[in-house]
Design an enzyme around this catalytic site. Structure first.
Site, PDB file in Angstrom:
ATOM      1  N   ASP A  39      37.045  36.822 -41.194  1.00  0.00           N
ATOM      2  CA  ASP A  39      35.692  36.768 -41.725  1.00  0.00           C
ATOM      3  C   ASP A  39      34.680  36.541 -40.595  1.00  0.00           C
ATOM      4  OD1 ASP A  39      33.761  36.711 -43.752  1.00  0.00           O
ATOM      5  OD2 ASP A  39      33.874  34.534 -43.931  1.00  0.00           O
ATOM      6  N   HIS A  57      32.086  45.089 -37.406  1.00  0.00           N
ATOM      7  CA  HIS A  57      33.306  45.556 -38.075  1.00  0.00           C
ATOM      8  C   HIS A  57      34.266  46.220 -37.085  1.00  0.00           C
ATOM      9  CE1 HIS A  57      31.811  44.368 -41.898  1.00  0.00           C
ATOM     10  NE2 HIS A  57      30.888  45.317 -41.993  1.00  0.00           N
ATOM     11  N   LEU A 149      57.418  45.058 -37.155  1.00  0.00           N
ATOM     12  CA  LEU A 149      56.467  44.277 -37.932  1.00  0.00           C
ATOM     13  C   LEU A 149      55.958  45.080 -39.126  1.00  0.00           C
ATOM     14  CD1 LEU A 149      54.592  41.740 -38.170  1.00  0.00           C
ATOM     15  CD2 LEU A 149      52.954  43.000 -36.735  1.00  0.00           C
TER      16      LEU A 149
END
Length: 261
Positions: A39, A57, A149
């Site tokens: 965030d 972003h 992963l």
């Protein structure tokens, strides 16, 4: 010259400090699944007077990849990234969403070519543009056989929506087999619901991390995080450092997990 020496010394101190935490963590039980709410991207861009929030972003997307490398290097098996919520789809301006769609598509493409990672979209495609949906599907197809992963990209994701979709899936499956409502009531269990979530078959997150100092879930993995540990970092998303992540893992390793008992 003096400033350079101070900077170098600070870097060396951080390097020594990180190595010390890593050595300690090597003897501890680490989480198998870490979920991240990165965030503060928009605040990061505004604080730097960068104009368009897309700069924040993009910086956040770059930090996500960095974060995944940290996870992979420590042997963490699953990482879930909260990229775009269902609330974002109705609460953000159109121009910001268009930029986000492009950034997320680029990130999915990038991750699908990196290491031996497996990429999975978790969320609904409703309200997402077709180029983004195709980018997510292409990343899934490209990495389907990978064994490294496991990365969940939570895009068009809402925890309440996920539970509703899981219940719909269960009801439709039961109805297709001619089952009755009474029979459905008998077989309905938390395990059955869990298997029909977007993350069905995966371990629930052991640790949920959120940056920017905010201490809330924001409709993220409501079902799966019932027994998760939470760690909140003051740094804005793009400013997250590896040492912050290592501290989160250190904190996690010192907790006594009770799982509701």
């Amino acid at each position: 010259m003096q400033k350079r020496e101070v900077s170098l010394g600070r870097g060396l101190l951080y390097d020594v400090y990180q190595k010390r935490i890593r050595r300690w963590l090597s003897r501890q039980e680490l989480p198998k699944h870490v979920a991240m709410i990165l965030d503060g991207n928009r605040r990061w861009a505004r604080q730097r007077s960068l104009g368009a929030v897309a700069h924040g972003h993009r910086a956040g997307a770059a930090k996500f990849r960095e974060f995944l490398v940290w996870c992979d290097d420590l042997g963490i098996e699953v990482a879930t990234l909260y990229l775009l919520s269902t609330d974002n789809l109705t609460g953000r301006r159109e121009d910001e969403l268009d930029g986000l769609f492009e950034i997320i598509a680029d990130l999915a493409e990038d991750l699908s070519h990196y290491r031996n990672w497996r990429v999975q979209h978790v969320g609904s495609t409703e309200g997402l543009p077709e180029p983004l949906v195709e980018a997510l599907r292409a990343a899934e197809r490209r990495t389907e056989g990978n064994t490294g992963l496991h990365i969940n990209l939570a895009v068009g994701y809402g925890g309440r929506r996920e539970i509703v979709d899981a219940m719909r899936s269960i009801v439709r499956d039961h109805d297709s087999k001619g089952g009755t409502l009474e029979a459905l009531a008998e077989i309905l269990t938390p395990e059955l619901i869990g298997n029909h979530l977007y993350t069905g078959g995966q371990p629930d997150p052991d640790l949920v991390i959120r940056t920017s100092g905010e201490q809330r879930l924001s409709d993220f993995m409501l079902w799966q995080s019932a027994h998760s540990e939470f760690y909140f970092v003051e740094a804005l998303g793009p400013d997250l450092r590896e040492v912050d992540f290592l501290r989160a893992l250190r904190d996690y390793a010192t907790r006594h997990r009770r799982f509701g008992s």
